[in-house]
Motif scaffolding. Structure first.
Motif, PDB file in Angstrom:
ATOM      1  N   ILE A 236     -35.436  27.747  -6.716  1.00  0.00           N
ATOM      2  CA  ILE A 236     -34.091  27.202  -6.558  1.00  0.00           C
ATOM      3  C   ILE A 236     -33.088  28.323  -6.286  1.00  0.00           C
ATOM      4  CG2 ILE A 236     -32.214  26.041  -7.784  1.00  0.00           C
ATOM      5  CD1 ILE A 236     -34.280  24.313  -9.143  1.00  0.00           C
ATOM      6  N   CYS A 237     -33.176  29.407  -7.041  1.00  0.00           N
ATOM      7  CA  CYS A 237     -32.230  30.518  -6.854  1.00  0.00           C
ATOM      8  C   CYS A 237     -32.349  31.128  -5.458  1.00  0.00           C
ATOM      9  CB  CYS A 237     -32.466  31.581  -7.923  1.00  0.00           C
ATOM     10  SG  CYS A 237     -32.169  31.020  -9.616  1.00  0.00           S
ATOM     11  N   ILE A 238     -33.578  31.416  -5.036  1.00  0.00           N
ATOM     12  CA  ILE A 238     -33.776  32.041  -3.725  1.00  0.00           C
ATOM     13  C   ILE A 238     -33.404  31.071  -2.609  1.00  0.00           C
ATOM     14  CG2 ILE A 238     -35.479  33.104  -2.201  1.00  0.00           C
ATOM     15  CD1 ILE A 238     -37.004  33.999  -4.679  1.00  0.00           C
ATOM     16  N   SER A 239     -33.725  29.790  -2.771  1.00  0.00           N
ATOM     17  CA  SER A 239     -33.425  28.808  -1.730  1.00  0.00           C
ATOM     18  C   SER A 239     -31.922  28.651  -1.539  1.00  0.00           C
ATOM     19  CB  SER A 239     -34.055  27.462  -2.079  1.00  0.00           C
ATOM     20  OG  SER A 239     -35.454  27.554  -2.153  1.00  0.00           O
TER      21      SER A 239
ATOM     22  N   MET B 252     -28.908  19.718  -5.765  1.00  0.00           N
ATOM     23  CA  MET B 252     -29.726  20.455  -6.721  1.00  0.00           C
ATOM     24  C   MET B 252     -30.465  19.494  -7.657  1.00  0.00           C
ATOM     25  SD  MET B 252     -28.535  23.799  -8.885  1.00  0.00           S
ATOM     26  CE  MET B 252     -27.925  24.503  -7.365  1.00  0.00           C
ATOM     27  N   LEU B 253     -29.823  18.389  -8.028  1.00  0.00           N
ATOM     28  CA  LEU B 253     -30.490  17.389  -8.848  1.00  0.00           C
ATOM     29  C   LEU B 253     -31.692  16.808  -8.107  1.00  0.00           C
ATOM     30  CD1 LEU B 253     -30.694  15.486 -11.294  1.00  0.00           C
ATOM     31  CD2 LEU B 253     -29.039  13.989 -10.150  1.00  0.00           C
ATOM     32  N   PHE B 254     -31.503  16.492  -6.825  1.00  0.00           N
ATOM     33  CA  PHE B 254     -32.612  15.976  -6.016  1.00  0.00           C
ATOM     34  C   PHE B 254     -33.731  17.005  -5.927  1.00  0.00           C
ATOM     35  CE2 PHE B 254     -34.552  16.084  -1.772  1.00  0.00           C
ATOM     36  CZ  PHE B 254     -35.196  14.860  -1.753  1.00  0.00           C
ATOM     37  N   THR B 255     -33.375  18.262  -5.733  1.00  0.00           N
ATOM     38  CA  THR B 255     -34.383  19.310  -5.599  1.00  0.00           C
ATOM     39  C   THR B 255     -35.156  19.506  -6.897  1.00  0.00           C
ATOM     40  OG1 THR B 255     -32.990  20.429  -3.979  1.00  0.00           O
ATOM     41  CG2 THR B 255     -34.737  21.722  -4.979  1.00  0.00           C
TER      42      THR B 255
ATOM     43  N   ILE C 236     -35.635  17.332  -9.355  1.00  0.00           N
ATOM     44  CA  ILE C 236     -36.483  16.179  -9.651  1.00  0.00           C
ATOM     45  C   ILE C 236     -37.714  16.161  -8.748  1.00  0.00           C
ATOM     46  CG2 ILE C 236     -36.596  13.657  -9.552  1.00  0.00           C
ATOM     47  CD1 ILE C 236     -33.774  13.558 -10.616  1.00  0.00           C
ATOM     48  N   THR C 237     -37.517  16.397  -7.443  1.00  0.00           N
ATOM     49  CA  THR C 237     -38.672  16.399  -6.539  1.00  0.00           C
ATOM     50  C   THR C 237     -39.616  17.553  -6.829  1.00  0.00           C
ATOM     51  OG1 THR C 237     -37.321  17.588  -4.903  1.00  0.00           O
ATOM     52  CG2 THR C 237     -37.483  15.182  -4.690  1.00  0.00           C
ATOM     53  N   SER C 238     -39.069  18.717  -7.181  1.00  0.00           N
ATOM     54  CA  SER C 238     -39.936  19.843  -7.527  1.00  0.00           C
ATOM     55  C   SER C 238     -40.655  19.595  -8.845  1.00  0.00           C
ATOM     56  CB  SER C 238     -39.119  21.139  -7.607  1.00  0.00           C
ATOM     57  OG  SER C 238     -38.142  21.063  -8.627  1.00  0.00           O
ATOM     58  N   THR C 239     -40.030  18.849  -9.764  1.00  0.00           N
ATOM     59  CA  THR C 239     -40.709  18.484 -11.005  1.00  0.00           C
ATOM     60  C   THR C 239     -41.887  17.552 -10.727  1.00  0.00           C
ATOM     61  OG1 THR C 239     -38.652  18.712 -12.261  1.00  0.00           O
ATOM     62  CG2 THR C 239     -40.404  17.405 -13.253  1.00  0.00           C
ATOM     63  N   ILE C 240     -41.649  16.565  -9.858  1.00  0.00           N
ATOM     64  CA  ILE C 240     -42.723  15.623  -9.527  1.00  0.00           C
ATOM     65  C   ILE C 240     -43.878  16.339  -8.847  1.00  0.00           C
ATOM     66  CG2 ILE C 240     -43.299  13.606  -8.132  1.00  0.00           C
ATOM     67  CD1 ILE C 240     -40.439  12.621  -8.591  1.00  0.00           C
TER      68      ILE C 240
ATOM     69  N   ALA D  54     -42.064  10.838 -15.552  1.00  0.00           N
ATOM     70  CA  ALA D  54     -40.891  10.003 -15.776  1.00  0.00           C
ATOM     71  C   ALA D  54     -39.975  10.613 -16.836  1.00  0.00           C
ATOM     72  CB  ALA D  54     -41.323   8.597 -16.188  1.00  0.00           C
ATOM     73  N   LEU D  55     -40.552  11.145 -17.916  1.00  0.00           N
ATOM     74  CA  LEU D  55     -39.738  11.745 -18.974  1.00  0.00           C
ATOM     75  C   LEU D  55     -39.023  12.991 -18.489  1.00  0.00           C
ATOM     76  CD1 LEU D  55     -42.082  11.340 -22.089  1.00  0.00           C
ATOM     77  CD2 LEU D  55     -40.006  10.049 -21.553  1.00  0.00           C
ATOM     78  N   PHE D  56     -39.714  13.865 -17.775  1.00  0.00           N
ATOM     79  CA  PHE D  56     -39.083  15.091 -17.298  1.00  0.00           C
ATOM     80  C   PHE D  56     -38.036  14.798 -16.221  1.00  0.00           C
ATOM     81  CE2 PHE D  56     -42.470  17.339 -19.452  1.00  0.00           C
ATOM     82  CZ  PHE D  56     -41.844  18.522 -19.830  1.00  0.00           C
ATOM     83  N   SER D  57     -38.275  13.815 -15.378  1.00  0.00           N
ATOM     84  CA  SER D  57     -37.270  13.444 -14.377  1.00  0.00           C
ATOM     85  C   SER D  57     -36.018  12.900 -15.047  1.00  0.00           C
ATOM     86  CB  SER D  57     -37.854  12.420 -13.407  1.00  0.00           C
ATOM     87  OG  SER D  57     -38.971  12.932 -12.724  1.00  0.00           O
ATOM     88  N   LEU D  58     -36.203  12.063 -16.071  1.00  0.00           N
ATOM     89  CA  LEU D  58     -35.055  11.537 -16.816  1.00  0.00           C
ATOM     90  C   LEU D  58     -34.313  12.660 -17.532  1.00  0.00           C
ATOM     91  CD1 LEU D  58     -33.435   9.122 -17.870  1.00  0.00           C
ATOM     92  CD2 LEU D  58     -35.098   8.906 -19.727  1.00  0.00           C
ATOM     93  N   LEU D  59     -35.047  13.611 -18.114  1.00  0.00           N
ATOM     94  CA  LEU D  59     -34.416  14.731 -18.801  1.00  0.00           C
ATOM     95  C   LEU D  59     -33.608  15.589 -17.828  1.00  0.00           C
ATOM     96  CD1 LEU D  59     -34.078  16.442 -21.366  1.00  0.00           C
ATOM     97  CD2 LEU D  59     -36.186  17.634 -20.761  1.00  0.00           C
TER      98      LEU D  59
END
Length: 313
Positions: free
Chosen positions: A106-109, A236-239, A241-245, A300-305
């Motif tokens: 995320i930082c480098i991007s 950043m929220l989208f990034t 969540i998608t990177s978490t998935i 689902a839990l990590f995306s919600l968090l």
């Protein structure tokens, strides 16, 4: 005038009952080509999406080796999942690899996207193509290349360390070495893709804000911290969540680099790799399905968090 001599009042003719039905039928016939044009997607989604999903849920309550008859075991496999030390080790390994890859990514991007949005950059389209190419490159090919980079004996990184007078590092034998190798592959493959997403977010920010900040004497660093980063929060929220998935579903990198056992001590064993080992290595298809649904709950839990943390910030 005599009341009896008045002409009788005629009632309105009854509306045929079949008129609404015929109207609905004609509307359906007119819409039939539209329904037929989108039908292939829903048919394929039902066959290759909904059916496997429902069957995996049914299979998670069964004990099955793929050949013999199924035997209903109820919640026993989910109960065993909560006490399976290998499963919890796979969760810890996956989270560590996700942390090593996601935050640097995320930082480098963001920095790359901010630099690429500068009007001083020429041939921006060429940079965008170069950034996106690793994302569409075969993951197996990437894992083979990084395997030669991180090899314990003949790796290019160890050759560089030896040339600098430093000792060799057993990248594919030490716990953190294996995780760093997997995280490096994920970084190389995803940095450019997310940089383009952040670039699209930066280009959607009104240019008048930047012009007003420059008129007020703000430098590039102040503009980046005070304007770009706050307005990039939805992106950043989208990034995240998608990177978490995607980070929770890492499979090909450790499987090609370390094998089905996840390397020495199972330190490279991820959740999906453990699922693959149980289902297609040990033929415990019911338990593999239970692991898959456990992974679904974790995602689902990590995306919600992540969503709650970004909403609060």
């Amino acid at each position: 005038m005599n009341v009896m001599s008045r002409p009788p009042v005629m009632a309105p003719p009854p509306v045929p009952v079949s008129a609404p039905r015929s109207r609905r039928k004609s509307e359906l016939l007119r819409s039939l080509p539209l329904y037929l044009s989108v039908a292939p997607f829903f048919v394929l989604f039902a066959i290759f999406g909904l059916f496997p999903l429902a069957f995996s849920l049914y299979l998670s309550f069964q004990k099955w080796d793929g050949i013999g008859p199924m035997r209903f075991v109820g919640w026993n496999q989910f109960a065993y999942l909560l006490t399976d030390s290998y499963f919890w080790q796979a969760i810890v390994n996956t989270l560590e690899i996700w942390l090593l890859a996601t935050f640097p990514m995320i930082c480098i991007s963001v920095v790359l996207a901010f630099l690429l949005s500068s009007p001083l950059v020429k041939a921006r389209g060429l940079y965008q193509i170069a950034f996106f190419l690793p994302h569409i490159t075969s993951i197996v090919a990437i894992a083979l290349v990084f395997g030669s980079l991180f090899s314990n004996q003949f790796g290019l990184l160890n050759a560089l360390l030896t040339a600098l007078g430093l000792g060799r590092v057993a990248w594919l034998s030490q716990p953190w070495g294996m995780k760093c190798a997997i995280a490096a592959m994920i970084l190389w493959r995803t940095i450019g893709y997310h940089a383009l997403i952040f670039l699209a977010g930066i280009q959607s920010i009104p240019s008048t804000l930047y012009e007003a900040a420059r008129i007020d004497g703000a430098g590039s660093r102040q503009i980046f911290l005070s304007i770009t980063l706050p307005l990039l929060r939805p992106v950043m929220l989208f990034t995240v969540i998608t990177s978490t998935i995607s980070g929770m579903q890492v499979f090909t990198e450790p499987q090609v680099l370390l094998g089905n056992d996840g390397g020495p001590g199972r330190e490279g064993m991820t959740i999906v790799l453990y699922l693959y080992q149980q289902a297609f290595g040990s033929y415990h298809f019911g338990y593999g399905a239970a692991i898959g649904w456990g992974l679904f709950v974790l995602i689902a839990l990590f995306s919600l968090l992540n969503w709650l943390l970004f909403q609060r910030s």
